[in-house]
Design a protein around this motif. Sequence first.
Motif, PDB file in Angstrom:
ATOM      1  N   MET A   1       0.846  -1.182   0.000  1.00 12.51           N
ATOM      2  CA  MET A   1       0.000   0.000   0.000  1.00 12.51           C
ATOM      3  C   MET A   1       0.889   1.242   0.000  1.00 12.51           C
ATOM      4  O   MET A   1       1.804   1.359   0.803  1.00 12.51           O
ATOM      5  N   PHE A   2       0.612   2.138  -0.908  1.00 10.08           N
ATOM      6  CA  PHE A   2       1.395   3.351  -1.041  1.00 10.08           C
ATOM      7  C   PHE A   2       0.701   4.488  -0.312  1.00 10.08           C
ATOM      8  O   PHE A   2      -0.509   4.670  -0.428  1.00 10.08           O
ATOM      9  N   LEU A   3       1.475   5.234   0.449  1.00  9.20           N
ATOM     10  CA  LEU A   3       0.942   6.386   1.165  1.00  9.20           C
ATOM     11  C   LEU A   3       1.485   7.660   0.534  1.00  9.20           C
ATOM     12  O   LEU A   3       2.633   7.700   0.085  1.00  9.20           O
ATOM     13  N   ILE A   4       0.672   8.704   0.519  1.00  7.99           N
ATOM     14  CA  ILE A   4       1.068  10.006  -0.018  1.00  7.99           C
ATOM     15  C   ILE A   4       1.150  10.974   1.154  1.00  7.99           C
ATOM     16  O   ILE A   4       0.241  11.028   1.990  1.00  7.99           O
ATOM     17  N   ARG A   5       2.242  11.736   1.201  1.00  5.64           N
ATOM     18  CA  ARG A   5       2.410  12.727   2.263  1.00  5.64           C
ATOM     19  C   ARG A   5       3.247  13.876   1.725  1.00  5.64           C
ATOM     20  O   ARG A   5       3.842  13.782   0.636  1.00  5.64           O
ATOM     21  N   ASN A   6       3.320  14.952   2.494  1.00  2.00           N
ATOM     22  CA  ASN A   6       4.179  16.068   2.135  1.00  2.00           C
ATOM     23  C   ASN A   6       5.634  15.702   2.433  1.00  2.00           C
ATOM     24  O   ASN A   6       5.917  15.001   3.412  1.00  2.00           O
ATOM     25  N   ALA A   7       6.523  16.190   1.592  1.00  2.00           N
ATOM     26  CA  ALA A   7       7.949  15.918   1.792  1.00  2.00           C
ATOM     27  C   ALA A   7       8.459  16.645   3.030  1.00  2.00           C
ATOM     28  O   ALA A   7       7.924  17.674   3.443  1.00  2.00           O
ATOM     29  N   GLN A   8       9.501  16.072   3.613  1.00  2.00           N
ATOM     30  CA  GLN A   8      10.170  16.651   4.770  1.00  2.00           C
ATOM     31  C   GLN A   8      11.654  16.802   4.433  1.00  2.00           C
ATOM     32  O   GLN A   8      12.153  16.141   3.523  1.00  2.00           O
ATOM     33  N   ILE A   9      12.335  17.627   5.180  1.00  2.00           N
ATOM     34  CA  ILE A   9      13.746  17.900   4.902  1.00  2.00           C
ATOM     35  C   ILE A   9      14.569  16.615   4.864  1.00  2.00           C
ATOM     36  O   ILE A   9      15.441  16.451   4.013  1.00  2.00           O
ATOM     37  N   GLU A  10      14.270  15.664   5.744  1.00  2.00           N
ATOM     38  CA  GLU A  10      15.053  14.417   5.778  1.00  2.00           C
ATOM     39  C   GLU A  10      14.802  13.520   4.557  1.00  2.00           C
ATOM     40  O   GLU A  10      15.475  12.499   4.377  1.00  2.00           O
ATOM     41  N   ASP A  11      13.887  13.903   3.675  1.00  2.00           N
ATOM     42  CA  ASP A  11      13.617  13.131   2.461  1.00  2.00           C
ATOM     43  C   ASP A  11      14.552  13.489   1.311  1.00  2.00           C
ATOM     44  O   ASP A  11      14.480  12.901   0.228  1.00  2.00           O
ATOM     45  N   TYR A  12      15.429  14.454   1.523  1.00  2.00           N
ATOM     46  CA  TYR A  12      16.253  14.990   0.432  1.00  2.00           C
ATOM     47  C   TYR A  12      16.978  13.912  -0.371  1.00  2.00           C
ATOM     48  O   TYR A  12      16.892  13.890  -1.604  1.00  2.00           O
ATOM     49  N   ASP A  13      17.703  13.028   0.273  1.00  2.00           N
ATOM     50  CA  ASP A  13      18.515  12.057  -0.459  1.00  2.00           C
ATOM     51  C   ASP A  13      17.674  11.158  -1.368  1.00  2.00           C
ATOM     52  O   ASP A  13      18.052  10.901  -2.513  1.00  2.00           O
ATOM     53  N   GLU A  14      16.541  10.712  -0.886  1.00  2.00           N
ATOM     54  CA  GLU A  14      15.689   9.841  -1.710  1.00  2.00           C
ATOM     55  C   GLU A  14      15.039  10.615  -2.855  1.00  2.00           C
ATOM     56  O   GLU A  14      14.938  10.109  -3.978  1.00  2.00           O
ATOM     57  N   ILE A  15      14.619  11.847  -2.581  1.00  2.00           N
ATOM     58  CA  ILE A  15      14.019  12.661  -3.637  1.00  2.00           C
ATOM     59  C   ILE A  15      15.070  13.036  -4.672  1.00  2.00           C
ATOM     60  O   ILE A  15      14.799  13.044  -5.877  1.00  2.00           O
ATOM     61  N   VAL A  39      20.917  18.345 -10.461  1.00  2.00           N
ATOM     62  CA  VAL A  39      19.627  18.276  -9.777  1.00  2.00           C
ATOM     63  C   VAL A  39      19.721  19.241  -8.604  1.00  2.00           C
ATOM     64  O   VAL A  39      20.809  19.674  -8.248  1.00  2.00           O
ATOM     65  N   PHE A  40      18.600  19.555  -7.989  1.00  2.00           N
ATOM     66  CA  PHE A  40      18.666  20.611  -6.988  1.00  2.00           C
ATOM     67  C   PHE A  40      19.525  20.232  -5.785  1.00  2.00           C
ATOM     68  O   PHE A  40      19.562  19.092  -5.353  1.00  2.00           O
ATOM     69  N   ALA A  41      20.226  21.254  -5.311  1.00  2.00           N
ATOM     70  CA  ALA A  41      21.100  21.097  -4.145  1.00  2.00           C
ATOM     71  C   ALA A  41      20.248  21.037  -2.881  1.00  2.00           C
ATOM     72  O   ALA A  41      19.076  21.425  -2.881  1.00  2.00           O
ATOM     73  N   GLN A  42      20.839  20.571  -1.800  1.00  2.00           N
ATOM     74  CA  GLN A  42      20.108  20.437  -0.546  1.00  2.00           C
ATOM     75  C   GLN A  42      19.567  21.781  -0.074  1.00  2.00           C
ATOM     76  O   GLN A  42      18.446  21.861   0.426  1.00  2.00           O
ATOM     77  N   GLU A  43      20.346  22.856  -0.257  1.00  2.00           N
ATOM     78  CA  GLU A  43      19.883  24.179   0.167  1.00  2.00           C
ATOM     79  C   GLU A  43      18.618  24.581  -0.608  1.00  2.00           C
ATOM     80  O   GLU A  43      17.673  25.128  -0.033  1.00  2.00           O
ATOM     81  N   GLU A  44      18.618  24.317  -1.906  1.00  2.00           N
ATOM     82  CA  GLU A  44      17.445  24.630  -2.727  1.00  2.00           C
ATOM     83  C   GLU A  44      16.241  23.801  -2.279  1.00  2.00           C
ATOM     84  O   GLU A  44      15.120  24.302  -2.187  1.00  2.00           O
ATOM     85  N   PHE A  45      16.484  22.531  -1.991  1.00  2.00           N
ATOM     86  CA  PHE A  45      15.419  21.647  -1.507  1.00  2.00           C
ATOM     87  C   PHE A  45      14.848  22.177  -0.194  1.00  2.00           C
ATOM     88  O   PHE A  45      13.632  22.238  -0.019  1.00  2.00           O
ATOM     89  N   GLU A  46      15.716  22.586   0.719  1.00  2.00           N
ATOM     90  CA  GLU A  46      15.266  23.109   2.010  1.00  2.00           C
ATOM     91  C   GLU A  46      14.457  24.386   1.840  1.00  2.00           C
ATOM     92  O   GLU A  46      13.475  24.608   2.554  1.00  2.00           O
ATOM     93  N   GLU A  47      14.835  25.223   0.866  1.00  2.00           N
ATOM     94  CA  GLU A  47      14.066  26.433   0.580  1.00  2.00           C
ATOM     95  C   GLU A  47      12.670  26.085   0.063  1.00  2.00           C
ATOM     96  O   GLU A  47      11.689  26.731   0.423  1.00  2.00           O
ATOM     97  N   ILE A  48      12.588  25.051  -0.784  1.00  2.00           N
ATOM     98  CA  ILE A  48      11.287  24.610  -1.307  1.00  2.00           C
ATOM     99  C   ILE A  48      10.406  24.146  -0.162  1.00  2.00           C
ATOM    100  O   ILE A  48       9.231  24.517  -0.077  1.00  2.00           O
ATOM    101  N   CYS A  68       7.527  11.161  -6.411  1.00  2.00           N
ATOM    102  CA  CYS A  68       7.311  12.510  -5.888  1.00  2.00           C
ATOM    103  C   CYS A  68       6.697  13.394  -6.964  1.00  2.00           C
ATOM    104  O   CYS A  68       6.784  13.107  -8.160  1.00  2.00           O
ATOM    105  N   LEU A  69       6.055  14.446  -6.497  1.00  2.00           N
ATOM    106  CA  LEU A  69       5.397  15.401  -7.374  1.00  2.00           C
ATOM    107  C   LEU A  69       5.661  16.794  -6.817  1.00  2.00           C
ATOM    108  O   LEU A  69       5.336  17.066  -5.657  1.00  2.00           O
ATOM    109  N   LEU A  70       6.279  17.653  -7.623  1.00  2.00           N
ATOM    110  CA  LEU A  70       6.508  19.041  -7.249  1.00  2.00           C
ATOM    111  C   LEU A  70       5.424  19.875  -7.894  1.00  2.00           C
ATOM    112  O   LEU A  70       5.198  19.761  -9.107  1.00  2.00           O
ATOM    113  N   TYR A  71       4.740  20.703  -7.100  1.00  2.00           N
ATOM    114  CA  TYR A  71       3.658  21.503  -7.651  1.00  2.00           C
ATOM    115  C   TYR A  71       3.594  22.859  -6.973  1.00  2.00           C
ATOM    116  O   TYR A  71       4.159  23.073  -5.906  1.00  2.00           O
TER     117      TYR A  71
END
Length: 182
Positions: A1-15, A39-48, A68-71
């Motif tokens: 079963m797949f769950l959908i949630r909002n990304a968190q900072i600790e998800d950076y490496d997998e994303i 691909v986006f740097a960790q700082e850019e990801f954290e800003e998102i 993942c889905l960026l919107y």
Amino acid sequence: MFLIRNAQIEDYDEIKKLMQQVQDLHFNNRCDIYKNNKVFAQEEFEEIIASNKTNILVATDKEKIVGCLLYSIKTQKEDDYIYERKYLYIDTLVVDINMRNNGIGKKIYSEAKRIALENNCKSIDLNVWSFNKSAINFYEAQGMTIKSLKYEENLLWLSIVIVILEWIIIMHIVMWKNIWNT
């Protein structure tokens, strides 16, 4: 079963791994536009993550991020030619290459659609490259239709031919000057 949630900072490496799959696809098909390692740097990801402008949904399978889905929610302002409209813009939707065709993309897209409706959006918009046939087929299966087409005429090869012809002409001029001077 797949769950959908909002990304968190600790998800950076997998994303980042998922985004690299997108970047590789783009680079392999349009290396004249895309760089092969960006691909986006960790700082850019954290800003998102910290901003309210762009959001990231993730699909998880037993705690592992498999999509993942960026919107972002955007508003097109009314002017003399067009009406104001609010829409959800999908920047990127990616499912891990090893997990495709399991309903993950459909589930994460459905969540984005729910968010769009909840925010009174008139549509979901996105861009897709013409070489990405699997994405085109996926979006059409979700009920999306073509809104507009974007064309290009790639002049890179023409520029190269012109430079080569100019070089040949210069070499011939130099050669004839040497013949006339002897």
